[in-house]
Design a protein around this motif. Structure first.
Motif, PDB file in Angstrom:
ATOM      1  N   ILE A 190      29.618   2.349  36.377  1.00  0.00           N
ATOM      2  CA  ILE A 190      30.559   2.707  35.306  1.00  0.00           C
ATOM      3  C   ILE A 190      31.856   1.907  35.451  1.00  0.00           C
ATOM      4  O   ILE A 190      32.171   1.392  36.528  1.00  0.00           O
ATOM      5  CB  ILE A 190      30.873   4.220  35.291  1.00  0.00           C
ATOM      6  N   GLU A 259      19.249   8.965  31.396  1.00  0.00           N
ATOM      7  CA  GLU A 259      20.430   8.523  30.662  1.00  0.00           C
ATOM      8  C   GLU A 259      21.389   9.695  30.438  1.00  0.00           C
ATOM      9  O   GLU A 259      22.603   9.579  30.645  1.00  0.00           O
ATOM     10  CB  GLU A 259      20.025   7.919  29.311  1.00  0.00           C
ATOM     11  N   ARG A 260      20.857  10.837  30.014  1.00  0.00           N
ATOM     12  CA  ARG A 260      21.703  11.990  29.754  1.00  0.00           C
ATOM     13  C   ARG A 260      22.349  12.510  31.025  1.00  0.00           C
ATOM     14  O   ARG A 260      23.547  12.852  31.049  1.00  0.00           O
ATOM     15  CB  ARG A 260      20.877  13.093  29.094  1.00  0.00           C
ATOM     16  N   ARG A 263      25.244  10.337  32.206  1.00  0.00           N
ATOM     17  CA  ARG A 263      26.495  10.550  31.469  1.00  0.00           C
ATOM     18  C   ARG A 263      27.222  11.816  31.944  1.00  0.00           C
ATOM     19  O   ARG A 263      28.459  11.836  32.049  1.00  0.00           O
ATOM     20  CB  ARG A 263      26.208  10.612  29.968  1.00  0.00           C
ATOM     21  N   ASN A 267      30.969  11.785  33.828  1.00  0.00           N
ATOM     22  CA  ASN A 267      32.062  12.652  33.395  1.00  0.00           C
ATOM     23  C   ASN A 267      32.615  13.473  34.560  1.00  0.00           C
ATOM     24  O   ASN A 267      33.840  13.576  34.759  1.00  0.00           O
ATOM     25  CB  ASN A 267      31.572  13.583  32.286  1.00  0.00           C
ATOM     26  N   SER A 288      30.053   2.906  29.967  1.00  0.00           N
ATOM     27  CA  SER A 288      28.794   2.977  30.700  1.00  0.00           C
ATOM     28  C   SER A 288      27.795   2.167  29.880  1.00  0.00           C
ATOM     29  O   SER A 288      28.120   1.661  28.825  1.00  0.00           O
ATOM     30  CB  SER A 288      28.321   4.429  30.843  1.00  0.00           C
TER      31      SER A 288
END
Length: 418
Positions: A190, A259-260, A263, A267, A288
């Motif tokens: 990231i 992928e989810r 993320r 965060n 990202s």
């Protein structure tokens, strides 16, 4: 190389990452007419699609950076310098390996320019959807693009897709993952902005924040040493490799979950830095993706598979077309990379047969789909080496030869290292 009357190109390259760029440049510099097909709206592969902002494999391991890749790789680095990027070797404080740090936006521009300078036809927003073969040769590929489908006839074809997509539609036998079907972990580097430029990164503070987070956090961090991080050249941003996930299979469902989850992790981890690390009080997640970083997927069958022993002893071969110098980097367990050094002179020969698809005479593979056992694969898959293997197959496809010594001689003539 003279094309058949009906052929539109000498070489079609599928995939516009490091291997595909190397292949296109190798073919063009050997006199071929080249078409490069890329599914995204930009080139660069993992460097631009997955925030992998470091080229590995350009140098050997050791106290000083010893060059292992030249030729097409040098052309790309020169194009980056012309756009204002510093391409000097950088020693990673966490691994001791020599890397080249990247600014992805400058890299995208440099890729466009260097391929245009060499007359390569680039089709972005396009992918190879099918292949037509006759006996032991591919005759044409069907490319799906914004305008629909188009059939392209060529003499030679290069699979530089990373996921062996061209090999898959061509019917090549392949395995997924290692000998037991296990895939290496994926990572999601990231980019973080909003840092206080007056305060240097404090690894001890980051490690302490990770220890605190791991007591109650939803996504425990495996890289307890703070991960791999640096400032992105030309910016005040931080590049951070800290997110790792196991990948059970190659289904779309598994990639969607990864992928989810990545993320959510990003965060959480950025909030952790804001809360507990000096200089990060106002930081935020700048970028990202666009996709998670894939280390391993399919392995098409090739005429030869490089082995762990080839790497361990730094085996030298007369039919070498490139140097594998990056230590074998294995991610069998998410967040716990293991390295195996390259023996001998610090690099091992990559033979042309490890880049030749088994069963099709005019299909070559490059980058992270070349023939290698699970340990050797940890070395040859990296982007610096991919430029070199790509260049070699671009040359081979244009010359219409499978003689490794002839290809190696041409690689050296064009400034490559074998």
């Amino acid at each position: 190389m003279s094309r058949k009357t009906e052929s539109e190109y000498d070489v079609v390259v599928a995939g516009g990452g490091a291997a595909g760029i190397g292949a296109a440049l190798g073919a063009a510099r050997a006199g071929g007419k080249v078409c490069l097909v890329e599914k995204y709206g930009f080139l660069g592969g993992a460097a631009t699609t997955s925030q992998v902002l470091a080229y590995c494999g350009f140098f050997q391991q050791g106290p000083e950076p010893v060059k292992a890749v030249g030729g097409a790789g040098d052309l790309v680095l020169a194009a980056m310098r012309a756009c204002g990027m510093n391409t000097e070797a950088h020693n990673s404080e966490t691994t001791g390996n020599w890397i080249i740090l990247l600014n992805p936006e400058i890299a995208k521009l440099a890729f466009d320019r260097v391929l245009a300078d060499h007359g390569v036809d680039v089709l972005l927003h396009s992918r190879v959807a099918a292949a037509t073969r006759t006996a032991d040769r591919i005759e044409a590929v069907t490319v799906a693009g914004m305008e629909g489908r188009r059939r392209i006839i060529a003499e030679g074809f290069v699979d530089a897709t990373g996921d062996a997509n061209l090999s898959l539609v061509s019917g090549i036998t392949m395995r997924e993952g290692d000998m037991n079907g296990q895939l290496q972990a994926v990572s999601a580097p990231i980019r973080i902005s909003g840092l206080d430029p007056r305060i240097p990164f404090d690894r001890a503070a980051i490690k302490a924040a990770i220890q605190r987070y791991n007591k109650t956090g939803a996504y425990p961090i495996r890289r307890e040493d703070g991960g791999i991080y640096t400032r992105i050249p030309g910016t005040g941003d931080m590049w951070w490799m800290i997110i790792d996930l196991a990948l059970p299979d190659l289904t779309s469902a598994s990639f969607t979950r990864a992928e989810r989850c990545a993320r959510e992790m990003a965060n959480d981890y950025v909030q952790m830095l804001r809360d507990h690390v000096p200089g990060f009080e106002n930081c935020f997640l700048a970028q990202s993706g666009p996709q998670i970083g894939i280390r391993e997927s399919r392995h098409p069958a090739t005429r030869y598979e490089m082995t762990a022993e080839d790497l361990a002893c730094g085996r030298q071969r007369p039919d070498s077309i490139a140097r594998a110098a990056w230590p074998a980097e294995l991610h069998g367990e998410a967040g716990k990379p293991v390295y195996h050094p390259v023996g001998g002179h610090g690099y091992a020969s990559v033979p042309l047969d490890s880049l030749r698809a088994r069963g099709l005479d005019n299909l070559f593979v490059s980058g992270r789909v070349i023939g290698a056992d699970p340990v050797a694969y940890g070395s040859v898959r990296v982007m610096g080496t991919a430029f070199a293997t790509g260049e070699a197959v671009g040359i081979a496809a244009t010359m219409a030869t499978v003689d490794g010594e002839r290809v190696g001689a041409q690689v050296r003539r064009l400034g490559g290292l074998t």
